[in-house]
Scaffold this motif. Sequence first.
Motif, PDB file in Angstrom:
ATOM      1  N   ARG A   1       0.847  -1.177   0.000  1.00 23.34           N
ATOM      2  CA  ARG A   1       0.000   0.000   0.000  1.00 23.34           C
ATOM      3  C   ARG A   1       0.889   1.235   0.000  1.00 23.34           C
ATOM      4  O   ARG A   1       2.066   1.167   0.340  1.00 23.34           O
ATOM      5  N   PRO A   2       0.399   2.401  -0.397  1.00 21.53           N
ATOM      6  CA  PRO A   2       1.237   3.604  -0.337  1.00 21.53           C
ATOM      7  C   PRO A   2       1.718   3.845   1.103  1.00 21.53           C
ATOM      8  O   PRO A   2       0.910   3.859   2.037  1.00 21.53           O
ATOM      9  N   VAL A   3       3.027   3.977   1.217  1.00 17.32           N
ATOM     10  CA  VAL A   3       3.629   4.221   2.543  1.00 17.32           C
ATOM     11  C   VAL A   3       4.612   5.371   2.427  1.00 17.32           C
ATOM     12  O   VAL A   3       5.113   5.678   1.341  1.00 17.32           O
TER      13      VAL A   3
ATOM     14  N   GLY B   1      -5.721   8.133   1.786  1.00 17.30           N
ATOM     15  CA  GLY B   1      -7.117   8.185   1.384  1.00 17.30           C
ATOM     16  C   GLY B   1      -7.848   6.912   1.753  1.00 17.30           C
ATOM     17  O   GLY B   1      -7.339   6.046   2.479  1.00 17.30           O
ATOM     18  N   PRO B   2      -9.054   6.777   1.229  1.00 10.06           N
ATOM     19  CA  PRO B   2      -9.906   5.647   1.601  1.00 10.06           C
ATOM     20  C   PRO B   2      -9.315   4.340   1.107  1.00 10.06           C
ATOM     21  O   PRO B   2      -8.569   4.301   0.137  1.00 10.06           O
ATOM     22  N   PRO B   3      -9.651   3.256   1.781  1.00  6.72           N
ATOM     23  CA  PRO B   3      -9.187   1.942   1.320  1.00  6.72           C
ATOM     24  C   PRO B   3      -9.933   1.513   0.063  1.00  6.72           C
ATOM     25  O   PRO B   3     -10.940   2.119  -0.320  1.00  6.72           O
ATOM     26  N   ALA B   4      -9.449   0.477  -0.543  1.00  9.29           N
ATOM     27  CA  ALA B   4     -10.097  -0.029  -1.759  1.00  9.29           C
ATOM     28  C   ALA B   4     -11.512  -0.513  -1.485  1.00  9.29           C
ATOM     29  O   ALA B   4     -12.340  -0.586  -2.392  1.00  9.29           O
ATOM     30  N   SER B   5     -11.835  -0.840  -0.250  1.00 11.01           N
ATOM     31  CA  SER B   5     -13.181  -1.323   0.077  1.00 11.01           C
ATOM     32  C   SER B   5     -14.248  -0.270  -0.192  1.00 11.01           C
ATOM     33  O   SER B   5     -15.427  -0.593  -0.348  1.00 11.01           O
TER      34      SER B   5
END
Length: 763
Positions: free
Chosen positions: A163-165, A240-244
Amino acid sequence: MDTRIRRGRRALVNWLERLHRLAPAKSVVWVPAGTFALILVLWIGTISRIQAEGREARQAAAGATSQVASSFAAHIDKTVHDADVAVRWIKYEYERSPSTFRLDTYKEKGLISAGTALQVTIVGPDGEVLQTTTPEAQPVNVSDRRHFLAHKSSPDIGLYISRPVLGRVSHHWTLQFTRRLNNPDGSFAGVVVVSEDPDFLTTGFNNLEALGVGGMLVVMSDNGYLLSRLASGEHASPVGPPASAYREMVDAKGEGFTDPVDRVPRIVTYRHSTQYPVAVLAGISEKVALAGYRHARDLYILMAGLLTVVLLAAAAIITATMTRLVAARARMQHLAETDALTGLPNRYLLTEILRRRIGRERPLDRLALLFVDLDNFKRINDALGHQTGDELLQNVARRLVRVAGNKSFVARVGGDEFVLVVEGMDVAVAARDMARSIIDTFELAFGLRGNSYVMRVSIGVAVYTAESETEYDLLRQADLAMYAAKEEGRSANASRYHTFAPDLAVRGMRDIERQQELQYAIQNNEFFLEYQPIVSLDTGDTLGVEALVRWRHPEKGIVLPGEFIPFAESTGFIIPIGELILEAACAQFSEWMESDPRPLYLSVNVSAAQLVHGDLIGVIRQCLERHSIDPRRLKLEITETAILKDAALIARRLKELRLLGVRVVLDDFGTGYSSLAHLTNLMVDGVKIDRSFTRGVPGDRTALAMFQSIVSLTHDLGLSLVVEGVETEQQVNWLRRFGHIEVQGFYFCRPVAPGSLQAGRAA
């Protein structure tokens, strides 16, 4: 309007409702109903068109997003593949010779650059960063990173995309593409990390223009991470928001969704990578994709709205106009069907009612008509004036409505003619009973101008007894029966009723035939004149001639005046016949004046109908002028019985004739009701004693007394005297005792043709 008239009108309405006499008229409700139906069709068509174009626009947008999604998925596959190639190459080189592998050397040789990756890092088995392309990097341990832990625990995980870190070495938000490093014995040797800018996944896409303003690109991994997002030209925050958040968009194929981040409605298509555990979403803003459609939709709605307003306005105008027309038509129909004076149904409405009644039910022996005629209305109307006559007719209407009751109704079909409709069982008996009730009711005098007047009525009764009969047949039968009742009551001056019988129809047809014969006789000039001398009893000289009309019938031969004159007077044909007689007599008399020097006079019989209804004054003036006849040489004979009718009007006409210079003689004197009174009340120049008196002398003492009185009176009043019907020498010798009188009869000369008339002395 009088209450009884209104009740009668309501009874008529109820009767008509029972008969369903009127077909339902087209209502003005159909105009708004039709307009609303048209508007409904208009809006259904408009909405259907809008929906069709909306589906087409969405299908086009879905197709566009499908193309963009496919292209973007290919772009992501290539981007991830490029990163994976770099990871694989470094993994290969490092595992081949960990002791000699140097990232700096590769970087200096240009094999690793910022175009390839933002940062490349070699992490040892304990999580310490062994090598990195970031200069002057501080020692960092990443043993807690998810990708490190994943590779350490799972030797076969392959490429891992984090994930972006926030990079601990680069201090930038990155996406880390990692693979496991293995020792020659397969044990864990660390991780190779290629870090990329998350935005590069989207900004590197070369077909961003296809998204348009407000478009969206999303890259997410299968493990639930949102890798990159570009929407409306703005990148999403790395935190930002998760993929869910985009779970409902998975497997979308051009459907519309509202973006969970910026709440922008978009048309979205989902594509999964065929090689890597990532998926993409491509979305086009509905505002942009459907702008053309929405513009057309708004235009359609505007046009439909304008048309709706126009239709409603037109419907309102038409409805208002039709309402006025219907009201006007109702008023006109009321005027057309109702007698304005009495408020009763008129002849038109009566015939319509009878036609529907007969045509629908054939009411044999259950329908009857009473034709009521006022016998002496004309005299009252002429004497008291039309306003009083109208008042009398209104009173008559009320009285008839009261007699008719609620089960029957009354119609006024002429000036002084009314018809009562009776129906039910034993209708013949009921009709006769009603006729008697009407006669009894009319025995009560009508009050007019402070005086009382008793009206005599003649009533004809006709019952519907044959299916072949029409409403006009029934009215004609009642009319014929009424005339029969009038004849019965004329001599007694009383009200009568008469029920129709077939012989009346025969008599009626005979009267029609006689009328036709008279009409043809006038047109074909079948009338001719004979003349009878009028002689001085003193000298025996001819003083004048009387013109006597004859009818040369083509089949019956010579018809004497007694056989056709009364009928001609009753039908009005006497007026044209009288004009023909005057013209022919004056023309013949003019010829005699040219050849005979004697001061003869011409005597012509005149009917009361000519005085009352014809232009007798004008006709005589024209004849005198045309034939150059001295008015004093023309005598007009009028019967005393005719004078009894319309006495006041007759007196005015006689005065006008005498002012013209024409002399007037009272014919058939002594046969009337008040003979002697007329000599002083009327302006006449002489009298002619009827042959009924002459026939009685000298043997009848009563006739002698009356004769002597008349002769004495005429001498005293200075009136001329003509005695007609002198047929014997005994009568002539007896008449000589009265001195200078004029006589006429077969003893001297029968009526002859003009050429056979002898000049000179008659006896």
